[in-house]
Motif scaffolding. Structure first.
Motif, PDB file in Angstrom:
ATOM      1  N   ASP A 128      13.799 -15.247   1.747  1.00 39.57           N
ATOM      2  CA  ASP A 128      12.778 -16.091   2.364  1.00 39.57           C
ATOM      3  C   ASP A 128      12.498 -15.656   3.793  1.00 39.57           C
ATOM      4  N   LEU A 129      13.552 -15.362   4.559  1.00 40.72           N
ATOM      5  CA  LEU A 129      13.381 -14.917   5.938  1.00 40.72           C
ATOM      6  C   LEU A 129      12.611 -13.606   5.991  1.00 40.72           C
ATOM      7  N   MET A 130      12.973 -12.651   5.124  1.00 42.38           N
ATOM      8  CA  MET A 130      12.275 -11.366   5.119  1.00 42.38           C
ATOM      9  C   MET A 130      10.770 -11.565   4.914  1.00 42.38           C
ATOM     10  N   TRP A 131      10.379 -12.381   3.918  1.00 37.08           N
ATOM     11  CA  TRP A 131       8.948 -12.578   3.643  1.00 37.08           C
ATOM     12  C   TRP A 131       8.256 -13.335   4.765  1.00 37.08           C
ATOM     13  N   PHE A 155       3.744 -10.029  10.544  1.00 35.33           N
ATOM     14  CA  PHE A 155       3.104  -8.731  10.792  1.00 35.33           C
ATOM     15  C   PHE A 155       1.681  -8.742  10.238  1.00 35.33           C
ATOM     16  N   GLU A 156       1.524  -9.314   9.043  1.00 36.82           N
ATOM     17  CA  GLU A 156       0.201  -9.376   8.425  1.00 36.82           C
ATOM     18  C   GLU A 156      -0.721 -10.326   9.196  1.00 36.82           C
ATOM     19  N   LYS A 157      -0.247 -11.548   9.471  1.00 36.75           N
ATOM     20  CA  LYS A 157      -1.071 -12.560  10.151  1.00 36.75           C
ATOM     21  C   LYS A 157      -1.496 -12.124  11.547  1.00 36.75           C
ATOM     22  N   GLN A 158      -0.583 -11.450  12.258  1.00 36.82           N
ATOM     23  CA  GLN A 158      -0.870 -11.045  13.627  1.00 36.82           C
ATOM     24  C   GLN A 158      -1.552  -9.678  13.696  1.00 36.82           C
ATOM     25  N   LYS A 159      -1.902  -9.169  12.528  1.00 37.72           N
ATOM     26  CA  LYS A 159      -2.680  -7.929  12.411  1.00 37.72           C
ATOM     27  C   LYS A 159      -2.041  -6.747  13.137  1.00 37.72           C
ATOM     28  N   ALA A 160      -0.726  -6.590  12.953  1.00 33.73           N
ATOM     29  CA  ALA A 160      -0.032  -5.426  13.505  1.00 33.73           C
ATOM     30  C   ALA A 160      -0.599  -4.178  12.829  1.00 33.73           C
ATOM     31  N   THR A 161      -0.622  -3.070  13.551  1.00 32.61           N
ATOM     32  CA  THR A 161      -1.234  -1.849  13.023  1.00 32.61           C
ATOM     33  C   THR A 161      -0.294  -0.663  13.097  1.00 32.61           C
ATOM     34  N   VAL A 162      -0.567   0.292  12.243  1.00 36.15           N
ATOM     35  CA  VAL A 162       0.002   1.627  12.303  1.00 36.15           C
ATOM     36  C   VAL A 162      -1.188   2.566  12.230  1.00 36.15           C
ATOM     37  N   ARG A 163      -1.324   3.408  13.248  1.00 35.21           N
ATOM     38  CA  ARG A 163      -2.448   4.339  13.324  1.00 35.21           C
ATOM     39  C   ARG A 163      -3.783   3.607  13.198  1.00 35.21           C
ATOM     40  N   GLY A 164      -3.848   2.391  13.785  1.00 29.60           N
ATOM     41  CA  GLY A 164      -5.086   1.628  13.804  1.00 29.60           C
ATOM     42  C   GLY A 164      -5.409   0.868  12.530  1.00 29.60           C
ATOM     43  N   GLN A 165      -4.529   0.905  11.567  1.00 24.16           N
ATOM     44  CA  GLN A 165      -4.781   0.253  10.279  1.00 24.16           C
ATOM     45  C   GLN A 165      -3.859  -0.946  10.101  1.00 24.16           C
ATOM     46  N   THR A 166      -4.407  -2.062   9.597  1.00 24.34           N
ATOM     47  CA  THR A 166      -3.599  -3.234   9.292  1.00 24.34           C
ATOM     48  C   THR A 166      -3.141  -3.166   7.840  1.00 24.34           C
ATOM     49  N   PHE A 167      -2.076  -3.903   7.528  1.00 24.78           N
ATOM     50  CA  PHE A 167      -1.501  -3.865   6.181  1.00 24.78           C
ATOM     51  C   PHE A 167      -1.077  -5.257   5.741  1.00 24.78           C
ATOM     52  N   PRO A 182      24.623  -6.631   3.057  1.00 33.10           N
ATOM     53  CA  PRO A 182      24.556  -5.851   4.307  1.00 33.10           C
ATOM     54  C   PRO A 182      23.264  -5.032   4.418  1.00 33.10           C
ATOM     55  N   GLU A 183      22.753  -4.542   3.301  1.00 30.54           N
ATOM     56  CA  GLU A 183      21.496  -3.778   3.322  1.00 30.54           C
ATOM     57  C   GLU A 183      20.328  -4.685   3.701  1.00 30.54           C
ATOM     58  N   MET A 184      20.324  -5.890   3.147  1.00 29.73           N
ATOM     59  CA  MET A 184      19.254  -6.835   3.471  1.00 29.73           C
ATOM     60  C   MET A 184      19.343  -7.251   4.929  1.00 29.73           C
ATOM     61  N   THR A 185      20.559  -7.410   5.427  1.00 30.01           N
ATOM     62  CA  THR A 185      20.749  -7.738   6.844  1.00 30.01           C
ATOM     63  C   THR A 185      20.185  -6.623   7.719  1.00 30.01           C
ATOM     64  N   ALA A 186      20.441  -5.373   7.352  1.00 31.14           N
ATOM     65  CA  ALA A 186      19.906  -4.229   8.111  1.00 31.14           C
ATOM     66  C   ALA A 186      18.380  -4.220   8.073  1.00 31.14           C
ATOM     67  N   LEU A 187      17.799  -4.542   6.919  1.00 30.57           N
ATOM     68  CA  LEU A 187      16.343  -4.584   6.787  1.00 30.57           C
ATOM     69  C   LEU A 187      15.763  -5.666   7.693  1.00 30.57           C
ATOM     70  N   ILE A 188      16.340  -6.858   7.658  1.00 30.44           N
ATOM     71  CA  ILE A 188      15.853  -7.958   8.501  1.00 30.44           C
ATOM     72  C   ILE A 188      16.010  -7.611   9.980  1.00 30.44           C
ATOM     73  N   ASP A 189      17.135  -7.010  10.355  1.00 31.09           N
ATOM     74  CA  ASP A 189      17.347  -6.594  11.746  1.00 31.09           C
ATOM     75  C   ASP A 189      16.281  -5.592  12.175  1.00 31.09           C
ATOM     76  N   ILE A 200      13.249  -5.297  10.934  1.00 34.27           N
ATOM     77  CA  ILE A 200      11.973  -6.001  11.050  1.00 34.27           C
ATOM     78  C   ILE A 200      11.903  -6.721  12.400  1.00 34.27           C
ATOM     79  N   PHE A 201      12.979  -7.420  12.785  1.00 30.16           N
ATOM     80  CA  PHE A 201      13.015  -8.082  14.092  1.00 30.16           C
ATOM     81  C   PHE A 201      12.831  -7.069  15.226  1.00 30.16           C
ATOM     82  N   GLN A 202      13.525  -5.920  15.134  1.00 25.73           N
ATOM     83  CA  GLN A 202      13.437  -4.904  16.183  1.00 25.73           C
ATOM     84  C   GLN A 202      12.012  -4.392  16.324  1.00 25.73           C
ATOM     85  N   GLU A 203      11.400  -4.033  15.214  1.00 21.55           N
ATOM     86  CA  GLU A 203      10.028  -3.515  15.249  1.00 21.55           C
ATOM     87  C   GLU A 203       9.067  -4.588  15.746  1.00 21.55           C
ATOM     88  N   GLY A 204       9.280  -5.817  15.328  1.00 25.74           N
ATOM     89  CA  GLY A 204       8.426  -6.909  15.786  1.00 25.74           C
ATOM     90  C   GLY A 204       8.501  -7.089  17.291  1.00 25.74           C
TER      91      GLY A 204
END
Length: 133
Positions: free
Chosen positions: A43-46, A52-64, A105-112, A114-118
Motif C-alpha cells: 500500500d505504501l509503495m503504491w 510521482f504521477e499526481k505531481q507530474k514528475a518527469t524523466v527527460r521531460g516526459q511524465t509517467f 528486505p527487497e521491498m524495503t529497499a524499493l520503498i527507500d 522511492i523516498f530518496q528519488e522523491g
C-alpha cells in the motif's frame, strides 16, 4: 497441510516437532521461504508512486503513470525484466517487474529508493506530511 510463520525459537521448535511426527510411509514435502512483502508495504509503495504521477514528475521531460514509475524504480535496483514485442511487432514493452514476489528486505529497499528519488525531485509525500503534523 499447516503453514507456519517462524518468528522465534518457540515457533521453530513447533515446526521441528511436527516434522518429526510426519508419516514417512506416505512421504511429505517441506519447503521454507522468506516472507514476501507485506500488504502495508505494498500500500505504501503504491501511495508513493501515485505521488510521482499526481505531481507530474518527469524523466527527460516526459511524465509517467505509477506503473511505469514502479518499473523504473525496480530497474534502478537491478531487478530483471524482459522486453517483449507488441502483437503488431511495432514496439516493445517491459515484462517481469513483479513487486508481489519481492521479499520484505527487497521491498524495503524499493520503498527507500522511492523516498530518496522523491526527495531529490521535490515530491511531497502525504505520508511524511502526516507524520510532521
Amino acid at each position: 497441510m499447516p503453514r507456519y510463520r517462524v518468528l522465534n525459537e518457540a515457533d521453530r521448535a513447533k515446526v521441528l516437532a511436527d516434522i518429526k511426527r510426519a508419516p514417512l510411509q506416505k512421504g511429505f514435502q517441506v519447503s521454507c521461504r522468506r516472507r514476501t512483502r507485506s500488504d502495508e508495504q505494498n500500500d505504501l509503495m503504491w501511495d508513493l508512486l501515485s505521488e510521482f504521477e499526481k505531481q507530474k514528475a518527469t524523466v527527460r521531460g516526459q511524465t509517467f503513470n505509477k506503473e511505469a514509475w514502479k518499473a523504473m524504480f525496480m530497474n534502478a535496483l537491478g531487478f530483471d525484466n524482459h522486453m517483449l514485442p507488441t502483437l503488431d511487432g511495432e514496439q516493445f514493452f517491459a515484462e517481469g517487474y513483479r513487486s508481489s514476489k519481492l521479499k520484505v528486505p527487497e521491498m524495503t529497499a524499493l520503498i527507500d529508493r522511492i523516498f530518496q528519488e522523491g526527495a531529490e525531485r521535490g515530491i511531497k509525500f502525504r505520508q511524511t506530511q502526516e507524520k510532521d503534523a
